[in-house]
Design a protein around this motif. Structure first.
Motif, PDB file in Angstrom:
ATOM      1  N   MET A  52       0.810  -1.215   0.000  1.00  0.00           N
ATOM      2  CA  MET A  52       0.000   0.000   0.000  1.00  0.00           C
ATOM      3  C   MET A  52       0.849   1.273   0.000  1.00  0.00           C
ATOM      4  SD  MET A  52      -3.078  -0.971  -0.249  1.00  0.00           S
ATOM      5  CE  MET A  52      -3.977   0.521   0.159  1.00  0.00           C
ATOM      6  N   GLN A  53       2.138   1.158   0.252  1.00  0.00           N
ATOM      7  CA  GLN A  53       3.031   2.318   0.319  1.00  0.00           C
ATOM      8  C   GLN A  53       2.983   3.183  -0.936  1.00  0.00           C
ATOM      9  OE1 GLN A  53       6.087   3.022  -1.379  1.00  0.00           O
ATOM     10  NE2 GLN A  53       6.372   4.881  -0.165  1.00  0.00           N
ATOM     11  N   PRO A  54       2.875   2.620  -2.148  1.00  0.00           N
ATOM     12  CA  PRO A  54       2.810   3.492  -3.332  1.00  0.00           C
ATOM     13  C   PRO A  54       1.615   4.454  -3.337  1.00  0.00           C
ATOM     14  CG  PRO A  54       3.406   1.265  -3.983  1.00  0.00           C
ATOM     15  CD  PRO A  54       3.016   1.200  -2.531  1.00  0.00           C
ATOM     16  N   ALA A  55       0.529   4.103  -2.659  1.00  0.00           N
ATOM     17  CA  ALA A  55      -0.605   5.038  -2.566  1.00  0.00           C
ATOM     18  C   ALA A  55      -0.183   6.273  -1.773  1.00  0.00           C
ATOM     19  CB  ALA A  55      -1.808   4.364  -1.905  1.00  0.00           C
ATOM     20  N   GLY A  56       0.475   6.041  -0.656  1.00  0.00           N
ATOM     21  CA  GLY A  56       0.969   7.165   0.150  1.00  0.00           C
ATOM     22  C   GLY A  56       1.981   7.994  -0.604  1.00  0.00           C
ATOM     23  N   ALA A  57       2.858   7.336  -1.351  1.00  0.00           N
ATOM     24  CA  ALA A  57       3.866   8.061  -2.121  1.00  0.00           C
ATOM     25  C   ALA A  57       3.218   8.955  -3.179  1.00  0.00           C
ATOM     26  CB  ALA A  57       4.842   7.080  -2.776  1.00  0.00           C
ATOM     27  N   GLN A 138     -17.415  -6.617  -7.050  1.00  0.00           N
ATOM     28  CA  GLN A 138     -18.779  -7.156  -7.087  1.00  0.00           C
ATOM     29  C   GLN A 138     -19.583  -6.697  -5.881  1.00  0.00           C
ATOM     30  OE1 GLN A 138     -19.104 -11.309  -7.997  1.00  0.00           O
ATOM     31  NE2 GLN A 138     -17.382 -11.263  -9.387  1.00  0.00           N
ATOM     32  N   MET A 139     -19.824  -5.404  -5.824  1.00  0.00           N
ATOM     33  CA  MET A 139     -20.569  -4.825  -4.715  1.00  0.00           C
ATOM     34  C   MET A 139     -22.039  -4.659  -5.103  1.00  0.00           C
ATOM     35  SD  MET A 139     -18.393  -4.647  -2.376  1.00  0.00           S
ATOM     36  CE  MET A 139     -19.524  -3.880  -1.256  1.00  0.00           C
ATOM     37  N   PRO A 140     -22.919  -4.750  -4.115  1.00  0.00           N
ATOM     38  CA  PRO A 140     -24.353  -4.580  -4.422  1.00  0.00           C
ATOM     39  C   PRO A 140     -24.677  -3.134  -4.775  1.00  0.00           C
ATOM     40  CG  PRO A 140     -24.022  -4.826  -2.057  1.00  0.00           C
ATOM     41  CD  PRO A 140     -22.684  -5.051  -2.707  1.00  0.00           C
ATOM     42  N   PRO A 141     -25.794  -2.919  -5.453  1.00  0.00           N
ATOM     43  CA  PRO A 141     -26.200  -1.552  -5.794  1.00  0.00           C
ATOM     44  C   PRO A 141     -26.287  -0.675  -4.540  1.00  0.00           C
ATOM     45  CG  PRO A 141     -27.602  -3.145  -6.907  1.00  0.00           C
ATOM     46  CD  PRO A 141     -26.739  -3.920  -5.950  1.00  0.00           C
ATOM     47  N   GLY A 142     -25.776   0.536  -4.658  1.00  0.00           N
ATOM     48  CA  GLY A 142     -25.814   1.491  -3.559  1.00  0.00           C
ATOM     49  C   GLY A 142     -24.601   1.450  -2.650  1.00  0.00           C
ATOM     50  N   ILE A 143     -23.705   0.498  -2.855  1.00  0.00           N
ATOM     51  CA  ILE A 143     -22.471   0.395  -2.052  1.00  0.00           C
ATOM     52  C   ILE A 143     -21.299   0.399  -3.043  1.00  0.00           C
ATOM     53  CG2 ILE A 143     -21.233  -0.881  -0.260  1.00  0.00           C
ATOM     54  CD1 ILE A 143     -23.994  -0.117   0.662  1.00  0.00           C
ATOM     55  N   PRO A 144     -21.010   1.563  -3.638  1.00  0.00           N
ATOM     56  CA  PRO A 144     -19.975   1.590  -4.673  1.00  0.00           C
ATOM     57  C   PRO A 144     -18.555   1.542  -4.104  1.00  0.00           C
ATOM     58  CG  PRO A 144     -20.784   3.794  -4.290  1.00  0.00           C
ATOM     59  CD  PRO A 144     -21.627   2.871  -3.436  1.00  0.00           C
ATOM     60  N   VAL A 145     -17.711   0.804  -4.796  1.00  0.00           N
ATOM     61  CA  VAL A 145     -16.276   0.779  -4.517  1.00  0.00           C
ATOM     62  C   VAL A 145     -15.573   0.958  -5.858  1.00  0.00           C
ATOM     63  CG1 VAL A 145     -14.304  -0.612  -3.749  1.00  0.00           C
ATOM     64  CG2 VAL A 145     -16.457  -0.734  -2.490  1.00  0.00           C
ATOM     65  N   ALA A 146     -14.790   2.018  -5.984  1.00  0.00           N
ATOM     66  CA  ALA A 146     -13.931   2.151  -7.160  1.00  0.00           C
ATOM     67  C   ALA A 146     -12.797   1.156  -6.952  1.00  0.00           C
ATOM     68  CB  ALA A 146     -13.382   3.568  -7.267  1.00  0.00           C
ATOM     69  N   CYS A 147     -12.336   0.525  -7.995  1.00  0.00           N
ATOM     70  CA  CYS A 147     -11.318  -0.511  -7.820  1.00  0.00           C
ATOM     71  C   CYS A 147     -10.200  -0.315  -8.836  1.00  0.00           C
ATOM     72  CB  CYS A 147     -11.954  -1.888  -7.988  1.00  0.00           C
ATOM     73  SG  CYS A 147     -10.859  -3.250  -7.570  1.00  0.00           S
ATOM     74  N   VAL A 148      -8.971  -0.424  -8.354  1.00  0.00           N
ATOM     75  CA  VAL A 148      -7.804  -0.351  -9.228  1.00  0.00           C
ATOM     76  C   VAL A 148      -7.272  -1.766  -9.435  1.00  0.00           C
ATOM     77  CG1 VAL A 148      -7.252   2.031  -8.561  1.00  0.00           C
ATOM     78  CG2 VAL A 148      -6.278   0.123  -7.257  1.00  0.00           C
ATOM     79  N   ALA A 149      -6.204  -1.892 -10.162  1.00  0.00           N
ATOM     80  CA  ALA A 149      -5.630  -3.196 -10.482  1.00  0.00           C
ATOM     81  C   ALA A 149      -5.116  -3.911  -9.231  1.00  0.00           C
ATOM     82  CB  ALA A 149      -4.468  -3.010 -11.467  1.00  0.00           C
ATOM     83  N   ILE A 150      -4.903  -5.187  -9.344  1.00  0.00           N
ATOM     84  CA  ILE A 150      -4.286  -5.963  -8.270  1.00  0.00           C
ATOM     85  C   ILE A 150      -2.919  -5.346  -7.980  1.00  0.00           C
ATOM     86  CG2 ILE A 150      -3.364  -8.229  -7.623  1.00  0.00           C
ATOM     87  CD1 ILE A 150      -5.559  -9.424  -9.516  1.00  0.00           C
ATOM     88  N   ASP A 151      -2.667  -5.064  -6.706  1.00  0.00           N
ATOM     89  CA  ASP A 151      -1.451  -4.370  -6.250  1.00  0.00           C
ATOM     90  C   ASP A 151      -1.304  -2.994  -6.902  1.00  0.00           C
ATOM     91  OD1 ASP A 151      -0.803  -6.471  -4.573  1.00  0.00           O
ATOM     92  OD2 ASP A 151       0.698  -7.327  -5.914  1.00  0.00           O
ATOM     93  N   GLY A 152      -2.425  -2.367  -7.221  1.00  0.00           N
ATOM     94  CA  GLY A 152      -2.411  -1.064  -7.904  1.00  0.00           C
ATOM     95  C   GLY A 152      -2.529   0.122  -6.956  1.00  0.00           C
ATOM     96  N   ALA A 153      -1.817   0.081  -5.844  1.00  0.00           N
ATOM     97  CA  ALA A 153      -1.929   1.149  -4.845  1.00  0.00           C
ATOM     98  C   ALA A 153      -1.527   2.516  -5.392  1.00  0.00           C
ATOM     99  CB  ALA A 153      -1.105   0.792  -3.610  1.00  0.00           C
ATOM    100  N   LYS A 154      -0.542   2.552  -6.288  1.00  0.00           N
ATOM    101  CA  LYS A 154      -0.138   3.853  -6.841  1.00  0.00           C
ATOM    102  C   LYS A 154      -1.313   4.501  -7.569  1.00  0.00           C
ATOM    103  CE  LYS A 154       3.023   6.371  -9.780  1.00  0.00           C
ATOM    104  NZ  LYS A 154       4.233   6.351 -10.598  1.00  0.00           N
TER     105      LYS A 154
END
Length: 166
Positions: A52-57, A138-154
């Protein structure tokens, strides 16, 4: 009745030499951190920190303040609920949630806040991270999660920056 200051009360019509102060209020303002984080980076295990460090960077490079917390949607769901429900009040604008294997954390976070949640599926020991990816998208309607690639913290950090700057 409590006193505000120990300064003598001026005569009627006279202006006080110094404005009255409220020490308790001044102390409270001293404790306020004006550099509060705008992004919360949460992860299910301390072992996820290197992933997760690349997200912080990315956030740091963009000048965006952030905080990092470890909390498990399975081992301590109450902590996740409390963190996410209080996130907006604390000044957060986006939550980045990284988790591997069943990757419940992004969805649980999204269920307890109206802030944007970005899921980062983390590569696990089996299934090549596909289990984490599918859990996040695969979230139900009304509970959105934006998703990046596997290990895509950056990319999660870049996306959080774009959301904040939009």
């Amino acid at each position: 009745m409590s006193e505000i200051s120990e300064d003598p009360v001026p005569a009627e019509g006279a202006l006080p030499a110094q404005p009255a102060t409220m020490p308790a209020v001044e102390e409270a303002f001293d404790e306020i951190d004006v550099d509060e984080p705008l992004v919360g980076i949460i992860m299910g295990s301390k072992n996820d920190k290197p992933k997760m460090q690349p997200a912080g960077a990315a956030l740091h490079d963009a000048g965006i303040r952030y905080e990092v917390r470890v909390m498990s949607a399975h081992r301590d769901p109450e902590m996740v609920r409390e963190y996410c429900q209080n996130a907006r009040m604390r000044g957060l604008k986006v939550i980045i949630a990284g988790a591997g294997m069943s990757a419940a954390l992004p969805g649980v976070a999204a269920a307890h806040t109206d802030l944007p949640v970005i899921g980062v599926p983390i590569l696990g020991k089996s299934l090549g991270g596909l289990d984490a990816l599918l859990s996040a998208v695969q979230m139900p309607p009304g509970i959105p999660v934006a998703c990046v690639a596997i290990d895509g913290a950056k990319n999660a950090g870049v996306l959080a920056t774009r959301i904040i700057n939009s």
